[in-house]
Design an enzyme around this catalytic site. Structure first.
Site, PDB file in Angstrom:
ATOM      1  N   LYS A 168      33.955  16.925   2.175  1.00 22.59           N
ATOM      2  CA  LYS A 168      33.561  15.779   2.993  1.00 22.59           C
ATOM      3  C   LYS A 168      33.296  16.360   4.377  1.00 22.59           C
ATOM      4  O   LYS A 168      34.217  16.478   5.194  1.00 22.59           O
ATOM      5  CB  LYS A 168      34.677  14.724   3.041  1.00 22.59           C
ATOM      6  CG  LYS A 168      34.271  13.442   3.766  1.00 22.59           C
ATOM      7  CD  LYS A 168      35.370  12.397   3.688  1.00 22.59           C
ATOM      8  CE  LYS A 168      35.005  11.139   4.470  1.00 22.59           C
ATOM      9  NZ  LYS A 168      33.878  10.396   3.866  1.00 22.59           N
ATOM     10  N   THR A 212      35.175   7.309  -1.618  1.00 21.27           N
ATOM     11  CA  THR A 212      36.226   8.283  -1.931  1.00 21.27           C
ATOM     12  C   THR A 212      36.992   7.899  -3.186  1.00 21.27           C
ATOM     13  O   THR A 212      37.343   8.758  -4.002  1.00 21.27           O
ATOM     14  CB  THR A 212      37.200   8.422  -0.746  1.00 21.27           C
ATOM     15  OG1 THR A 212      36.461   8.809   0.417  1.00 21.27           O
ATOM     16  CG2 THR A 212      38.262   9.467  -1.033  1.00 21.27           C
TER      17      THR A 212
END
EC number: 6.3.3.3
Length: 224
Positions: free
Chosen positions: A38, A17
């Site tokens: 995601k 991330t």
């Protein structure tokens, strides 16, 4: 021209991330429209708005297109455990078909630069017979591999690259994220990765106390 990539990691907690948000920031700074998804996130916090995952929120913050949380993170689970176990405990079965369906609305927005972030490493189970790696295969997405640089990273990176190639996908690039700056022979390890991985290095992110997308973006380049 719209370009989309799948962000994979050599393991869990290697900074997928952190790197994804940085790449999105690079794209935004270049005047490109950005979007991210995601599809599966475990380790979510229960808020007044529902379950929220810090990684998904970080991606959402770097999306220039107007996307709501549920679109960016359609499958959110509270316990920080393997997604297939978290889904089973929640009475839900994750399948590749369901994830493809969940990701398509974001890809359909045709942002200039879109990232689909995975969970954990490459071969994460979704159920008894399917793996998350089948999602980028089903979508035909090239892969950006985040290598958590620490002891053992060369083996993890090469095995991941081999699996990506075996699944018929293109490794568009890789990022060295320095998880352990005290790694013995750090420069030699990085040189070996650059020599053996069959894709260009998109950047080397140092260990940062509290990494922000603008900070990380300084060390990254977009894939060609």
């Amino acid at each position: 021209m719209a370009r989309s990539f799948f962000i994979a990691g050599t393991d869990t907690d290697v900074g997928k991330t952190t790197v994804a948000a940085g790449l999105l920031h690079v794209a935004r700074s270049a005047g490109l429209s950005t979007a991210a998804v995601k599809p599966v996130a475990s380790g979510c916090e229960l808020t007044d708005q529902g379950l929220r995952n810090s990684d998904a929120l970080a991606l959402l913050a770097e999306c220039s297109l107007a996307l709501d949380y549920a679109t960016v993170n359609p499958f959110a689970f509270e316990p920080a455990i393997a997604p297939h176990i978290a889904a089973r405990e929640a009475g839900l079965e994750l399948t590749v078909a369901r994830l493809v369906q969940a990701v398509q609305p974001v890809l359909a927005r045709q942002a200039d630069f879109t990232l689909v972030e995975g969970a954990g490493g490459w071969r994460v189970p979704l159920n008894g017979s399917e793996y998350l790696s089948a999602l980028p295969a089903a979508l035909g997405l090239p892969v950006i591999l985040v290598v958590g640089v620490r002891l053992g990273c060369i083996n993890h990176a090469l095995l991941s690259a081999e699996a990506i190639a075996r699944d018929g996908l293109v490794l568009a690039g890789w990022v060295a994220n320095i998880v352990d700056p005290a790694t013995s022979r750090l420069e030699e390890n990085l040189a070996t990765l650059a020599e053996l991985l069959p894709a260009p290095c998109l950047g080397r992110v140092p260990r940062l106390a509290e990494p922000t997308a603008p900070q990380v973006a300084q060390y990254l380049a977009l894939p060609m």
